[in-house]
Design an enzyme around this catalytic site. Sequence first.
Site, PDB file in Angstrom:
ATOM      1  N   ASP A   8     -12.380 -10.693   1.294  1.00 35.37           N
ATOM      2  CA  ASP A   8     -12.241 -12.160   1.301  1.00 35.37           C
ATOM      3  C   ASP A   8     -11.564 -12.583   2.604  1.00 35.37           C
ATOM      4  OD1 ASP A   8      -9.566 -11.583   0.957  1.00 35.37           O
ATOM      5  OD2 ASP A   8      -9.329 -12.672  -0.928  1.00 35.37           O
ATOM      6  N   CYS A  65      -8.868  -7.191  -0.061  1.00 40.72           N
ATOM      7  CA  CYS A  65      -8.451  -8.594  -0.165  1.00 40.72           C
ATOM      8  C   CYS A  65      -6.978  -8.612   0.221  1.00 40.72           C
ATOM      9  CB  CYS A  65      -8.755  -9.179  -1.548  1.00 40.72           C
ATOM     10  SG  CYS A  65      -7.885  -8.446  -2.947  1.00 40.72           S
ATOM     11  N   GLY A  66      -6.217  -9.607  -0.259  1.00 40.63           N
ATOM     12  CA  GLY A  66      -4.807  -9.641   0.106  1.00 40.63           C
ATOM     13  C   GLY A  66      -4.061  -8.425  -0.424  1.00 40.63           C
ATOM     14  N   THR A  67      -4.318  -8.107  -1.683  1.00 38.39           N
ATOM     15  CA  THR A  67      -3.640  -6.972  -2.328  1.00 38.39           C
ATOM     16  C   THR A  67      -4.582  -5.813  -2.669  1.00 38.39           C
ATOM     17  OG1 THR A  67      -4.083  -7.913  -4.492  1.00 38.39           O
ATOM     18  CG2 THR A  67      -1.966  -8.499  -3.449  1.00 38.39           C
ATOM     19  N   GLY A  70      -7.316  -8.223  -6.960  1.00 33.73           N
ATOM     20  CA  GLY A  70      -8.293  -9.168  -7.521  1.00 33.73           C
ATOM     21  C   GLY A  70      -9.715  -8.712  -7.300  1.00 33.73           C
ATOM     22  N   HIS A  98     -10.418  13.129  -9.436  1.00 31.99           N
ATOM     23  CA  HIS A  98     -10.248  13.061 -10.893  1.00 31.99           C
ATOM     24  C   HIS A  98     -11.060  11.958 -11.562  1.00 31.99           C
ATOM     25  CE1 HIS A  98      -6.160  15.398 -11.205  1.00 31.99           C
ATOM     26  NE2 HIS A  98      -7.014  15.982 -10.386  1.00 31.99           N
ATOM     27  N   HIS A 133     -12.426  16.510 -16.007  1.00 33.38           N
ATOM     28  CA  HIS A 133     -12.389  15.153 -15.459  1.00 33.38           C
ATOM     29  C   HIS A 133     -13.710  14.424 -15.739  1.00 33.38           C
ATOM     30  CE1 HIS A 133      -8.621  16.176 -13.637  1.00 33.38           C
ATOM     31  NE2 HIS A 133      -9.165  17.224 -13.040  1.00 33.38           N
TER      32      HIS A 133
HETATM   33  C1  RB5 Z   1      -6.038 -14.749  -1.592  1.00 34.15           C
HETATM   34  O1  RB5 Z   1      -5.004 -15.605  -1.275  1.00 34.15           O
HETATM   35  C2  RB5 Z   1      -5.531 -13.619  -2.483  1.00 34.15           C
HETATM   36  O2  RB5 Z   1      -5.197 -14.134  -3.731  1.00 34.15           O
HETATM   37  C3  RB5 Z   1      -6.552 -12.514  -2.600  1.00 34.15           C
HETATM   38  O3  RB5 Z   1      -6.872 -12.043  -1.339  1.00 34.15           O
HETATM   39  C4  RB5 Z   1      -6.131 -11.298  -3.402  1.00 34.15           C
HETATM   40  O4  RB5 Z   1      -4.904 -10.796  -2.965  1.00 34.15           O
HETATM   41  C5  RB5 Z   1      -6.222 -11.412  -4.864  1.00 34.15           C
HETATM   42  O5  RB5 Z   1      -5.993 -10.443  -5.615  1.00 34.15           O
END
Ligand code: RB5
Length: 147
Positions: A8, A65-67, A70, A98, A133
């Site tokens: 994203d 994505c950011g983390t 998501g 695994h 596994h």
């Molecule tokens: C976008 O701001 C952020 O919410 C998305 O990249 C992600 O980290 C969601 O899990």
Amino acid sequence: MKIAIGNDHAAVELKKQIMAYVQELGHEVENYGTDTSESCHYPAYGEKVARAVAAGEADCGILICGTGVGISIAANKVRGIRAAVCSDTATARLVKQHNNANIIAFGERIVGVELAKDIVKAYLEAEFMGGRHADRVAMIAEIEARG
Ligand code: RB5
């Protein structure tokens, strides 16, 4: 290998660096992600990569994505997808060995570029161990089939 990559708006820069790195490693990479910083919706990109992997159009996928969370949750809604968030190299290796993860995910806001490259390399070089596994991965598929 043919690798599908998606991201994203929060991960455009890291995606570009990872695409170049994956090519350096000798793999083919198909870009399903956004290339602008304009705010967008990560589930759409998680789904695109997941569908490409599930259809056999790619051998595996990378989602950013950011983390990493998501976009991996979205990908995991597609039948046959096992997307795993990895923020370290040991996890990246083990999710292949695994869990036979067919997509790895990580976050541009969480890992730096050098660690992200190491994560990708660890995942791509690892092999599924099968045996007990495989039984457990089959159980995951059964849960999916039960809906
Ligand atoms: C976008 O701001 C952020 O919410 C998305 O990249 C992600 O980290 C969601 O899990």
